[in-house]
Write an enzyme that holds these catalytic residues in place. Structure first.
Site, PDB file in Angstrom:
ATOM      1  N   HIS A 131      -8.997   6.743   2.792  1.00 36.17           N
ATOM      2  CA  HIS A 131      -9.473   7.069   4.146  1.00 36.17           C
ATOM      3  C   HIS A 131     -10.775   7.877   4.148  1.00 36.17           C
ATOM      4  CE1 HIS A 131      -6.098   5.323   6.235  1.00 36.17           C
ATOM      5  NE2 HIS A 131      -5.243   6.012   5.520  1.00 36.17           N
ATOM      6  N   ARG A 143       0.862  -1.187   0.000  1.00 32.83           N
ATOM      7  CA  ARG A 143       0.000   0.000   0.000  1.00 32.83           C
ATOM      8  C   ARG A 143       0.892   1.229   0.000  1.00 32.83           C
ATOM      9  NH1 ARG A 143      -3.827   2.216   4.983  1.00 32.83           N
ATOM     10  NH2 ARG A 143      -2.031   3.560   5.339  1.00 32.83           N
ATOM     11  N   GLU A 151      -4.561  -7.343   4.764  1.00 31.10           N
ATOM     12  CA  GLU A 151      -3.648  -6.284   5.223  1.00 31.10           C
ATOM     13  C   GLU A 151      -2.801  -6.806   6.381  1.00 31.10           C
ATOM     14  OE1 GLU A 151      -5.648  -2.899   6.942  1.00 31.10           O
ATOM     15  OE2 GLU A 151      -3.967  -1.559   6.517  1.00 31.10           O
ATOM     16  N   TYR A 168      -2.821  11.767   7.288  1.00 30.26           N
ATOM     17  CA  TYR A 168      -3.164  10.507   7.924  1.00 30.26           C
ATOM     18  C   TYR A 168      -2.679   9.355   7.050  1.00 30.26           C
ATOM     19  CZ  TYR A 168      -5.772   7.011  10.477  1.00 30.26           C
ATOM     20  OH  TYR A 168      -6.112   5.928  11.234  1.00 30.26           O
ATOM     21  N   ARG A 208     -13.680  -5.332   3.298  1.00 35.49           N
ATOM     22  CA  ARG A 208     -12.580  -5.257   4.273  1.00 35.49           C
ATOM     23  C   ARG A 208     -13.018  -5.451   5.728  1.00 35.49           C
ATOM     24  NH1 ARG A 208      -8.016  -3.556   4.030  1.00 35.49           N
ATOM     25  NH2 ARG A 208      -8.103  -1.872   5.537  1.00 35.49           N
ATOM     26  N   TRP A 220     -13.602  11.684   8.497  1.00 37.90           N
ATOM     27  CA  TRP A 220     -12.495  11.040   9.207  1.00 37.90           C
ATOM     28  C   TRP A 220     -11.356  10.677   8.279  1.00 37.90           C
ATOM     29  CZ3 TRP A 220     -10.493   6.221   8.429  1.00 37.90           C
ATOM     30  CH2 TRP A 220      -9.593   5.797   9.400  1.00 37.90           C
ATOM     31  N   GLU A 239      -8.990   2.112  -1.663  1.00 36.21           N
ATOM     32  CA  GLU A 239      -9.698   1.757  -0.426  1.00 36.21           C
ATOM     33  C   GLU A 239     -10.445   2.957   0.135  1.00 36.21           C
ATOM     34  OE1 GLU A 239      -6.988   0.079   2.367  1.00 36.21           O
ATOM     35  OE2 GLU A 239      -8.156   0.729   4.094  1.00 36.21           O
ATOM     36  N   ASP A 268      -5.022   3.847   0.051  1.00 33.33           N
ATOM     37  CA  ASP A 268      -6.132   4.071   0.982  1.00 33.33           C
ATOM     38  C   ASP A 268      -6.518   5.548   0.949  1.00 33.33           C
ATOM     39  OD1 ASP A 268      -7.948   4.040   3.051  1.00 33.33           O
ATOM     40  OD2 ASP A 268      -6.625   3.009   4.473  1.00 33.33           O
ATOM     41  N   GLU A 288     -13.522  -1.427   6.542  1.00 30.89           N
ATOM     42  CA  GLU A 288     -12.819  -1.598   7.820  1.00 30.89           C
ATOM     43  C   GLU A 288     -13.621  -1.074   9.004  1.00 30.89           C
ATOM     44  OE1 GLU A 288      -9.213   0.618   6.671  1.00 30.89           O
ATOM     45  OE2 GLU A 288      -9.654   2.009   8.286  1.00 30.89           O
TER      46      GLU A 288
END
Ligand code: EZ4
Ligand code: CO
Length: 402
Positions: free
Chosen positions: A212, A147, A339, A159, A283, A402, A236, A210, A262
């Site tokens: 996020h 990743r 992951e 992040y 995920r 987030w 992701e 990702d 996730e």
């Protein structure tokens, strides 16, 4: 055989973990991960105050019945705290069942479907050249999938980009730290990053990214279409996923594979995403989505709709969750990727485990049960320490997704 004891162990060997340990009248023990990053004590209380007393005297062999009893019996269904607590019980009972049967849990799930569990590592850096050096380290270690995340020029912190390289811990402060976010700047840098990774490492390596949950569907669709020439393995969490329909818009604009889940805690969080084939990888995890029993249900639904698995495996999922995940990963027909953010040595000492990494694959333990334990004496040396994930604000100060 009856359950005679159920206790909650909170420990912080470098980061917080909550673990449920169940003991039976025959002296067999089983453990389950109950860690919910930044809300650990809520799950500890849910288990201690509301679940452990209900377990005493129950038959540990009745895994499905216990799941339904805790899920339906509480009246208040779903939610991350509830589902993490149920997951811990479920995982511990699978561990016990494996030990009683004398078999690793994956044998109880139908046995092996593959030789190893393909994992991806995290390569991150402030600048594109820094990320490339990190990718090279993973390639040297034998990883087949990486990743990639890089800093966004002009922003103080991003992040997913850490100071520590081979160990990365996003819950970084006793009160949430704050970072600034700019979608425009982010969208400029990601194609540069992918171009540089493909230029240096070619197209055999799986390259993941990702987002996020930071974009809107149309922004994500646009980014995906610009990345298609670099063949991303997946993008992701492109958008916040409460609105499952949002993913339809992404699909209309890109063939980049999409992964999400996730933060999901039940099959109802992804039922439409899966049924309408709006995603490519789910995920959800053992610890946050109701344990092995419920995650298997999600994975089976996914298998019917061309969706493969790609479970979350960050440092806040303990080696107990990782062990359980690997038993499912090796068994299910529609496994995609797992992951794997390696834990620190202190964490590994508190949770001795039998899974091992070789040639880009993780291999589940062959011991009966899950093949993972908790060293309670050592755990007691690391008391809980408040730690939270950072909060993102847009340039004008508003709180961002987030
Ligand atoms: O932000 O585990 O894909 N991995 C991730 C992680 C998560 C944390 C949240 O607790 O996005 O780093
Ligand atoms: Co993620």
């Amino acid at each position: 055989m009856r359950i005679t004891d159920a206790k909650v162990i909170v420990t912080s060997p470098g980061r917080n973990f909550v673990t449920l340990k169940i003991t039976t009248s025959d002296g067999v023990t089983g453990i389950g991960d109950a860690t919910l990053n930044g809300r650990e004590l809520a799950v500890a209380s849910y288990l201690r105050d509301h679940v452990c007393p209900l377990l005493i005297g129950r038959d540990p062999a009745r895994i499905e019945d216990t799941w339904q009893y805790l899920y339906r019996g509480a009246y208040w269904r779903r939610g991350p705290v509830t589902m993490t607590a149920i997951a811990a019980v479920d995982t511990a009972l699978w561990d016990i069942k494996g030990k009683v049967a004398g078999l690793p849990v994956y044998q109880l799930l139908g046995g092996r479907s593959r030789e190893g569990v393909t994992v991806y590592g995290h390569a991150n850096g402030e600048t594109v050249p820094e990320v490339l050096d990190e990718v090279a380290k993973y390639v040297d270690l034998g990883y087949r999938a990486v990743r990639v995340q890089c800093g966004v020029p002009g922003l103080d912190a991003t992040y997913g980009v850490s100071q520590d390289k081979m160990f990365y811990e996003p819950a970084d402060a006793k009160l949430p730290s704050e970072a600034t976010w700019s979608t425009e700047r982010y969208l400029r840098v990601v194609p540069e990053l992918f171009a540089a990774v493909r230029d240096r490492f070619g197209f055999d390596l799986h390259v993941l990214h990702d987002i996020h949950h930071r974009l809107t569907p149309i922004e994500a669709g646009g980014l995906g279409s610009r990345l298609e020439e670099y063949a991303p393995f997946w993008l992701e969490d492109p958008v916040p996923a409460e609105l499952q329909e949002g993913f339809r818009l992404i699909r209309q604009h890109t063939t980049a594979p999409i992964a999400v889940g996730e933060v999901f805690n039940s099959i109802w969080d992804c039922e439409r995403l899966i049924r309408e084939q709006l995603i490519d990888y789910i995920r959800a995890t053992v610890v946050h989505a109701g344990g092995i029993t419920h995650l298997r249900r999600i994975f089976d639904l996914a298998a019917l709709h061309h969706v493969r698995t790609g479970s979350h495996g960050a440092t806040d999922l303990s080696p107990v969750c990782m062990s359980a995940a690997l038993h499912l990963d090796i068994a299910v027909p529609n496994f995609g990727i797992q992951e794997y953010m390696r834990h620190t040595e202190a964490t590994d000492e508190v949770f001795p485990h039998g899974y091992r990494f070789a040639d880009g694959y993780l291999h589940p333990s062959e011991e009966p049960g899950l093949g993972v334990d908790i060293d309670e004496k050592l755990a007691a040396r690391y008391p809980y320490e408040a730690a939270y994930l950072p909060v993102n604000r847009l340039m004008d100060g508003s709180v961002h997704s987030w």
